[in-house]
Design a protein around this motif. Structure first.
Motif, PDB file in Angstrom:
ATOM      1  N   ALA A   1       0.836  -1.212   0.000  1.00 41.24           N
ATOM      2  CA  ALA A   1       0.000   0.000   0.000  1.00 41.24           C
ATOM      3  C   ALA A   1       0.867   1.257   0.000  1.00 41.24           C
ATOM      4  O   ALA A   1       0.445   2.305  -0.481  1.00 41.24           O
ATOM      5  CB  ALA A   1      -0.918  -0.007   1.229  1.00 41.24           C
ATOM      6  N   ALA A   2       2.084   1.135   0.518  1.00 36.53           N
ATOM      7  CA  ALA A   2       2.994   2.294   0.585  1.00 36.53           C
ATOM      8  C   ALA A   2       3.829   2.429  -0.688  1.00 36.53           C
ATOM      9  O   ALA A   2       4.671   3.320  -0.779  1.00 36.53           O
ATOM     10  CB  ALA A   2       3.909   2.144   1.810  1.00 36.53           C
ATOM     11  N   GLY A   3       3.628   1.552  -1.656  1.00 31.34           N
ATOM     12  CA  GLY A   3       4.357   1.672  -2.928  1.00 31.34           C
ATOM     13  C   GLY A   3       5.632   0.856  -3.001  1.00 31.34           C
ATOM     14  O   GLY A   3       6.433   1.014  -3.919  1.00 31.34           O
ATOM     15  N   ILE A   4       5.803  -0.065  -2.041  1.00 32.75           N
ATOM     16  CA  ILE A   4       7.010  -0.907  -2.060  1.00 32.75           C
ATOM     17  C   ILE A   4       6.903  -1.935  -3.192  1.00 32.75           C
ATOM     18  O   ILE A   4       5.852  -2.557  -3.390  1.00 32.75           O
ATOM     19  CB  ILE A   4       7.188  -1.628  -0.690  1.00 32.75           C
ATOM     20  CG1 ILE A   4       7.389  -0.597   0.436  1.00 32.75           C
ATOM     21  CG2 ILE A   4       8.324  -2.651  -0.740  1.00 32.75           C
ATOM     22  CD1 ILE A   4       8.596   0.290   0.313  1.00 32.75           C
ATOM     23  N   LYS A   5       8.022  -2.097  -3.910  1.00 32.39           N
ATOM     24  CA  LYS A   5       8.041  -3.035  -5.046  1.00 32.39           C
ATOM     25  C   LYS A   5       8.998  -4.203  -4.805  1.00 32.39           C
ATOM     26  O   LYS A   5       8.898  -5.228  -5.465  1.00 32.39           O
ATOM     27  CB  LYS A   5       8.505  -2.327  -6.326  1.00 32.39           C
ATOM     28  CG  LYS A   5       7.734  -1.052  -6.631  1.00 32.39           C
ATOM     29  CD  LYS A   5       6.460  -1.379  -7.400  1.00 32.39           C
ATOM     30  CE  LYS A   5       5.698  -0.128  -7.773  1.00 32.39           C
ATOM     31  NZ  LYS A   5       4.386  -0.041  -7.138  1.00 32.39           N
ATOM     32  N   GLU A   6       9.968  -4.011  -3.912  1.00 34.73           N
ATOM     33  CA  GLU A   6      10.927  -5.090  -3.641  1.00 34.73           C
ATOM     34  C   GLU A   6      10.926  -5.386  -2.143  1.00 34.73           C
ATOM     35  O   GLU A   6      11.076  -4.474  -1.319  1.00 34.73           O
ATOM     36  CB  GLU A   6      12.325  -4.678  -4.110  1.00 34.73           C
ATOM     37  CG  GLU A   6      12.421  -4.648  -5.624  1.00 34.73           C
ATOM     38  CD  GLU A   6      13.799  -4.202  -6.079  1.00 34.73           C
ATOM     39  OE1 GLU A   6      14.785  -4.846  -5.703  1.00 34.73           O
ATOM     40  OE2 GLU A   6      13.864  -3.197  -6.797  1.00 34.73           O
ATOM     41  N   PHE A   7      10.791  -6.659  -1.830  1.00 32.97           N
ATOM     42  CA  PHE A   7      10.591  -7.099  -0.453  1.00 32.97           C
ATOM     43  C   PHE A   7      11.790  -7.968  -0.066  1.00 32.97           C
ATOM     44  O   PHE A   7      12.002  -9.028  -0.671  1.00 32.97           O
ATOM     45  CB  PHE A   7       9.294  -7.910  -0.356  1.00 32.97           C
ATOM     46  CG  PHE A   7       8.087  -7.165  -0.878  1.00 32.97           C
ATOM     47  CD1 PHE A   7       7.235  -6.512  -0.011  1.00 32.97           C
ATOM     48  CD2 PHE A   7       7.824  -7.096  -2.244  1.00 32.97           C
ATOM     49  CE1 PHE A   7       6.128  -5.809  -0.486  1.00 32.97           C
ATOM     50  CE2 PHE A   7       6.728  -6.395  -2.723  1.00 32.97           C
ATOM     51  CZ  PHE A   7       5.875  -5.743  -1.853  1.00 32.97           C
ATOM     52  N   ILE A   8      12.553  -7.520   0.896  1.00 34.09           N
ATOM     53  CA  ILE A   8      13.803  -8.217   1.237  1.00 34.09           C
ATOM     54  C   ILE A   8      13.679  -8.785   2.653  1.00 34.09           C
ATOM     55  O   ILE A   8      13.554  -8.016   3.616  1.00 34.09           O
ATOM     56  CB  ILE A   8      14.998  -7.234   1.151  1.00 34.09           C
ATOM     57  CG1 ILE A   8      15.044  -6.620  -0.250  1.00 34.09           C
ATOM     58  CG2 ILE A   8      16.301  -7.928   1.510  1.00 34.09           C
ATOM     59  CD1 ILE A   8      15.604  -5.216  -0.275  1.00 34.09           C
ATOM     60  N   PHE A   9      13.692 -10.087   2.740  1.00 39.43           N
ATOM     61  CA  PHE A   9      13.543 -10.733   4.047  1.00 39.43           C
ATOM     62  C   PHE A   9      14.893 -11.156   4.590  1.00 39.43           C
ATOM     63  O   PHE A   9      15.672 -11.804   3.884  1.00 39.43           O
ATOM     64  CB  PHE A   9      12.633 -11.961   3.925  1.00 39.43           C
ATOM     65  CG  PHE A   9      11.188 -11.584   3.955  1.00 39.43           C
ATOM     66  CD1 PHE A   9      10.577 -11.053   2.831  1.00 39.43           C
ATOM     67  CD2 PHE A   9      10.460 -11.716   5.114  1.00 39.43           C
ATOM     68  CE1 PHE A   9       9.252 -10.662   2.868  1.00 39.43           C
ATOM     69  CE2 PHE A   9       9.132 -11.334   5.164  1.00 39.43           C
ATOM     70  CZ  PHE A   9       8.524 -10.808   4.042  1.00 39.43           C
TER      71      PHE A   9
END
Ligand code: UTP
Length: 297
Positions: free
Chosen positions: A48-56
């Motif tokens: 929802a905040a516009g994040i496109k890459e998710f790094i765990f």
């Protein structure tokens, strides 16, 4: 033009000892609030905040978390065959596109700062978000989205902040406030877990951050702080000492500490009561239980 925040780091390498024995085999972040794992709430908020890459940032024993983000074609096929379209839609809404999610191991639990540092090669020279999935925030506008909007005005570093009682300061990083402008405060320092009575304010940092690459440079030094861990707040404060701004953002919403049993239970009740399909049953159970308890007193 300010660079957009499109990457988020999710540090999930902690041991989750407060939930033992469950966390012996189940990662804390996979534990469910009603029917969604904690980590799904974090992903939805980031999107929802516009994040496109998710790094765990993960660790040994967290395979269930990686599995959760895999598509489940067989299950989808079965639901399709049985005509369970509503469940199919729910399942599909959790799918991640190939390449938008990355996993990095933190080989030793050296602290939150160290976990964030493990993602340094994914970040390059741009601001990035950090989300701790065990801080769950119920809000009309998701917390990180509120912060990204504020960050577009301010730049600098931004940490989510909330007022806590005097006797709770030693559970948080606490901001030393320079100027309080309401939703946003500018800061002149940050102290990790100050004992009650010694805190510079009552404004506590919770698990949402928008940070500059300078913070990663500060983490390069790998200095240990409170509790012998590499603290993220120390690196943020070091960036401030170098002349960067650090803002606290008083978000609108209710935060639940799902890293603690009590917070997790409260969140479960709150999220269940917010659901049309569960509210009535749960509410009558709670009121009957309260009445019975009062009558027994
Ligand atoms: P916590 O302080 O809640 O620790 O970490 P924990 O290990 O998850 O839980 P307890 O206290 O043993 O019950 C805050 C966040 O920082 C991450 C955790 O996964 C959690 O999201 N973290 C902490 C790391 O990724 N690595 C670390 O070395 C420490």
């Amino acid at each position: 033009m300010r660079k957009r925040v499109t990457k988020a780091i999710f540090p999930v390498a902690g041991l989750g000892t407060r939930f033992l024995p469950a966390t012996k085999s189940v990662p804390k972040e996979i534990m469910t609030l009603v029917d969604r794992p904690l980590v799904q709430y974090a992903i939805d908020e980031a999107r929802a905040a516009g994040i496109k890459e998710f790094i765990f940032i993960t660790s040994r024993g967290k395979n269930a978390l990686e599995d959760y983000f895999d598509n489940a074609p067989q299950l989808e096929q079965e639901l399709r065959r049985k005509g369970k379209d509503d469940l199919l839609e729910i399942l599909k809404s959790t799918n991640m596109d190939s390449g938008e999610i990355a996993y990095m191991r933190q080989h030793k639990p050296l602290g939150l700062g160290h976990a964030v540092w493990c993602a340094r090669r994914f970040i390059a020279n741009e601001p990035f978000a950090v989300i701790l999935p065990d801080d769950v925030i119920a809000a009309e506008k998701p917390c990180l989205q509120q912060m990204v909007e504020a960050f577009e005005e301010t730049g600098g570093n931004m940490v989510a902040a909330m007022d806590v009682p005097d006797d709770k300061t030693n559970a948080y990083g606490i901001l030393d406030v320079r100027e309080d402008m309401g939703n946003i405060v500018s800061t002149k320092g940050m102290v990790e877990k100050p004992e009650p009575g010694t805190a510079p304010s009552n404004l506590a940092v919770i698990g949402r951050y928008i940070l500059t690459p300078t913070v990663l440079q500060k983490l390069n030094k790998k200095q240990t702080g409170a509790g012998g861990e590499i603290q993220l707040t120390d690196a943020i404060d070091a960036a401030r000492e170098d002349g960067e701004e650090v803002y606290g953002y008083r978000f609108r919403g209710q935060r639940f500490d799902c890293g603690s049993k009590s917070g997790f239970l409260q969140a479960t009740v709150a999220f269940a009561l917010a659901r049309d399909d569960l509210r009535d049953d749960l509410w009558s159970y709670i009121s009957d239980t309260v009445h019975a308890a009062k009558a027994a007193q």
